[in-house]
Write an enzyme that holds these catalytic residues in place. Structure first.
Site, PDB file in Angstrom:
ATOM      1  N   SER A  93     -29.949  60.039  19.315  1.00 33.20           N
ATOM      2  CA  SER A  93     -28.701  59.420  19.762  1.00 33.20           C
ATOM      3  C   SER A  93     -28.548  59.567  21.269  1.00 33.20           C
ATOM      4  O   SER A  93     -29.015  60.541  21.856  1.00 33.20           O
ATOM      5  CB  SER A  93     -27.508  60.077  19.067  1.00 33.20           C
ATOM      6  OG  SER A  93     -26.303  59.552  19.581  1.00 33.20           O
ATOM      7  N   HIS A  94     -27.893  58.571  21.859  1.00 32.65           N
ATOM      8  CA  HIS A  94     -27.575  58.636  23.287  1.00 32.65           C
ATOM      9  C   HIS A  94     -26.061  58.781  23.469  1.00 32.65           C
ATOM     10  O   HIS A  94     -25.552  58.676  24.577  1.00 32.65           O
ATOM     11  CB  HIS A  94     -28.075  57.374  23.994  1.00 32.65           C
ATOM     12  CG  HIS A  94     -29.584  57.294  24.087  1.00 32.65           C
ATOM     13  ND1 HIS A  94     -30.268  57.451  25.262  1.00 32.65           N
ATOM     14  CD2 HIS A  94     -30.515  57.110  23.132  1.00 32.65           C
ATOM     15  CE1 HIS A  94     -31.574  57.355  25.022  1.00 32.65           C
ATOM     16  NE2 HIS A  94     -31.745  57.136  23.737  1.00 32.65           N
ATOM     17  N   GLY A 111     -20.590  62.156  22.637  1.00 30.13           N
ATOM     18  CA  GLY A 111     -19.618  62.708  21.688  1.00 30.13           C
ATOM     19  C   GLY A 111     -20.309  63.192  20.421  1.00 30.13           C
ATOM     20  O   GLY A 111     -20.064  64.301  19.934  1.00 30.13           O
ATOM     21  N   LYS A 112     -21.197  62.340  19.892  1.00 28.10           N
ATOM     22  CA  LYS A 112     -21.931  62.687  18.670  1.00 28.10           C
ATOM     23  C   LYS A 112     -22.830  63.895  18.901  1.00 28.10           C
ATOM     24  O   LYS A 112     -22.919  64.795  18.070  1.00 28.10           O
ATOM     25  CB  LYS A 112     -22.851  61.517  18.300  1.00 28.10           C
ATOM     26  CG  LYS A 112     -22.343  60.652  17.221  1.00 28.10           C
ATOM     27  CD  LYS A 112     -23.416  59.640  16.862  1.00 28.10           C
ATOM     28  CE  LYS A 112     -22.770  58.357  16.429  1.00 28.10           C
ATOM     29  NZ  LYS A 112     -23.719  57.274  16.254  1.00 28.10           N
ATOM     30  N   ASP A 133     -26.133  56.561  11.191  1.00 25.36           N
ATOM     31  CA  ASP A 133     -25.637  55.199  11.373  1.00 25.36           C
ATOM     32  C   ASP A 133     -24.300  55.139  10.659  1.00 25.36           C
ATOM     33  O   ASP A 133     -24.134  55.734   9.586  1.00 25.36           O
ATOM     34  CB  ASP A 133     -26.622  54.187  10.782  1.00 25.36           C
ATOM     35  CG  ASP A 133     -26.346  52.795  11.334  1.00 25.36           C
ATOM     36  OD1 ASP A 133     -26.093  52.664  12.540  1.00 25.36           O
ATOM     37  OD2 ASP A 133     -26.360  51.824  10.551  1.00 25.36           O
ATOM     38  N   SER A 134     -23.350  54.453  11.268  1.00 27.83           N
ATOM     39  CA  SER A 134     -22.009  54.465  10.696  1.00 27.83           C
ATOM     40  C   SER A 134     -21.288  53.175  11.003  1.00 27.83           C
ATOM     41  O   SER A 134     -21.726  52.389  11.853  1.00 27.83           O
ATOM     42  CB  SER A 134     -21.214  55.647  11.273  1.00 27.83           C
ATOM     43  OG  SER A 134     -21.177  55.552  12.680  1.00 27.83           O
ATOM     44  N   GLY A 162     -13.640  53.307  18.957  1.00 27.58           N
ATOM     45  CA  GLY A 162     -14.005  52.296  17.960  1.00 27.58           C
ATOM     46  C   GLY A 162     -12.779  51.755  17.240  1.00 27.58           C
ATOM     47  O   GLY A 162     -11.811  51.325  17.864  1.00 27.58           O
ATOM     48  N   ARG A 180     -18.345  61.174   9.050  1.00 27.42           N
ATOM     49  CA  ARG A 180     -19.434  61.910   9.714  1.00 27.42           C
ATOM     50  C   ARG A 180     -19.398  63.383   9.300  1.00 27.42           C
ATOM     51  O   ARG A 180     -20.420  63.986   9.007  1.00 27.42           O
ATOM     52  CB  ARG A 180     -19.312  61.754  11.236  1.00 27.42           C
ATOM     53  CG  ARG A 180     -20.559  62.131  11.986  1.00 27.42           C
ATOM     54  CD  ARG A 180     -20.562  61.608  13.424  1.00 27.42           C
ATOM     55  NE  ARG A 180     -20.604  60.159  13.464  1.00 27.42           N
ATOM     56  CZ  ARG A 180     -19.568  59.367  13.735  1.00 27.42           C
ATOM     57  NH1 ARG A 180     -18.394  59.871  14.033  1.00 27.42           N
ATOM     58  NH2 ARG A 180     -19.693  58.056  13.714  1.00 27.42           N
TER      59      ARG A 180
HETATM   60  P1  IMP Z   1     -23.211  53.772  15.406  1.00 24.97           P
HETATM   61  O1  IMP Z   1     -23.267  54.583  14.177  1.00 24.97           O
HETATM   62  O2  IMP Z   1     -23.338  54.580  16.658  1.00 24.97           O
HETATM   63  O3  IMP Z   1     -24.163  52.596  15.334  1.00 24.97           O
HETATM   64  O4  IMP Z   1     -21.742  53.186  15.531  1.00 24.97           O
HETATM   65  C1  IMP Z   1     -21.260  52.148  14.756  1.00 24.97           C
HETATM   66  C2  IMP Z   1     -19.898  51.671  15.170  1.00 24.97           C
HETATM   67  O5  IMP Z   1     -19.024  51.947  14.059  1.00 24.97           O
HETATM   68  C3  IMP Z   1     -19.242  52.342  16.347  1.00 24.97           C
HETATM   69  O6  IMP Z   1     -19.515  51.680  17.538  1.00 24.97           O
HETATM   70  C4  IMP Z   1     -17.765  52.196  16.022  1.00 24.97           C
HETATM   71  O7  IMP Z   1     -17.343  50.918  16.342  1.00 24.97           O
HETATM   72  C5  IMP Z   1     -17.746  52.263  14.506  1.00 24.97           C
HETATM   73  N1  IMP Z   1     -17.427  53.630  14.085  1.00 24.97           N
HETATM   74  C6  IMP Z   1     -18.269  54.533  13.512  1.00 24.97           C
HETATM   75  N2  IMP Z   1     -17.624  55.692  13.272  1.00 24.97           N
HETATM   76  C7  IMP Z   1     -16.366  55.515  13.726  1.00 24.97           C
HETATM   77  C8  IMP Z   1     -15.233  56.376  13.777  1.00 24.97           C
HETATM   78  O8  IMP Z   1     -15.229  57.554  13.382  1.00 24.97           O
HETATM   79  N3  IMP Z   1     -14.110  55.842  14.318  1.00 24.97           N
HETATM   80  C9  IMP Z   1     -14.048  54.574  14.782  1.00 24.97           C
HETATM   81  N4  IMP Z   1     -15.066  53.733  14.767  1.00 24.97           N
HETATM   82  C10 IMP Z   1     -16.236  54.200  14.239  1.00 24.97           C
END
Ligand code: IMP
Length: 197
Positions: free
Chosen positions: A11-12, A15-16, A72-73, A156, A184
Site C-alpha cells: 500500500s502507498h 493512513g492504512k 482491497d475495500s 471517502g 478493515r
Molecule cells: P482501496 O481499498 O484503497 O482500493 O480503496 C477503495 C475506496 O473505497 C477508497 O478510495 C474509498 O473511496 C472507499 N473506502 C474504503 N474504505 C472506506 C472507509 O472506511 N470509509 C470511506 N470510504 C472507504
C-alpha cells in the site's frame, strides 16, 4: 515476545500503513510498506475485492520474496446492485473527488425512486507467503446511506455511511470508534486471530 518478522504491506496509503503497523506491532510483526520499498502499484484489474487483494499481495510477494499483505475495500449499495463496489475509488474521477462520488451515489439512488438505502463497507485482506500459500480475510459492516453528508472526520464515503444501530455517520465518529466497528478492523481481527490466535 521472541518472534520478530517483517512483512510487506502492498500500500502507498499512509493512513492504512499506520493503522496496520499499530495493530501488528504487539504480535512481533514489523511492516515495511510498498511506498517505503518503492514497489510498483499493480493495476486492480479483478472484479472482486478478494481478487484484487490477492493480486496485490502476490505481486508484492513476487517482487520481494517476503510475506506480503494487501487489502482491497469499498462501499457496496444494495439497491445499486453492489455499486460502486470495487470501483469505489474510481467513482471520484481522476481527481478522487469524494464529494462527487458521494453525490453520484445519492443521485443514482434518487433515480431509482427506492427507499432502500442499505449499504455495506467491505474489506478483504490477503496474506501471501513465499511458499505460495495465500489466505484471505473478509470484514463487513452493514449500514445505510444518508443524505446530505454529515461529519468532517472521515475520508471517502464516510460522511454518507451510518452503521446499523448508530445515529452518527463514520465521519461523525472518532477514529477509535470507527476502527472498532469498521470493515478493515473486522478483516484485521480475523487475520490476527488466525495468525496469532
Ligand atoms: P482501496 O481499498 O484503497 O482500493 O480503496 C477503495 C475506496 O473505497 C477508497 O478510495 C474509498 O473511496 C472507499 N473506502 C474504503 N474504505 C472506506 C472507509 O472506511 N470509509 C470511506 N470510504 C472507504
Amino acid at each position: 515476545m521472541t518472534r520478530k518478522e517483517i512483512w510487506v504491506l502492498s500500500s502507498h496509503n499512509h493512513g492504512k500503513i499506520k493503522e496496520l503497523k499499530d495493530i501488528l506491532e504487539p504480535y512481533g510483526v514489523g511492516l515495511s510498506s510498498a511506498a517505503e520499498m518503492s514497489l510498483p502499484e499493480p493495476e486492480e484489474t479483478e472484479k472482486t475485492f478478494v481478487g484484487n487483494a490477492i493480486l496485490k499481495a502476490e505481486a508484492a510477494r513476487d517482487e520481494t520474496g517476503m510475506v506480503c499483505l494487501a487489502d482491497d475495500s469499498g462501499l457496496c449499495v444494495d439497491a445499486l446492485g453492489g455499486d460502486p463496489g470495487v470501483l469505489s475509488a474510481r467513482w471520484g474521477g481522476e481527481a478522487r473527488d469524494f464529494d462527487l462520488a458521494m453525490r453520484r451515489v445519492h443521485e443514482a439512488l434518487e433515480a431509482l425512486e427506492t427507499n432502500d438505502r442499505t449499504a455495506r463497507f467491505v474489506c478483504v485482506i490477503a496474506l501471501a507467503r513465499p511458499d505460495g500459500s495465500v489466505r484471505d480475510h473478509v470484514g463487513e459492516i452493514v449500514g445505510s446511506i444518508v443524505w446530505p453528508p454529515r461529519g468532517d472526520d472521515g475520508f471517502g464515503y464516510d460522511a454518507i455511511f451510518q452503521p446499523e444501530g448508530h445515529n452518527r455517520t463514520f465521519a461523525e465518529m472518532s477514529r477509535d470508534e470507527k476502527r472498532a466497528l469498521s470493515h478493515r478492523g473486522r478483516a484485521l481481527a480475523s487475520l490476527v486471530s488466525e495468525e496469532f490466535g
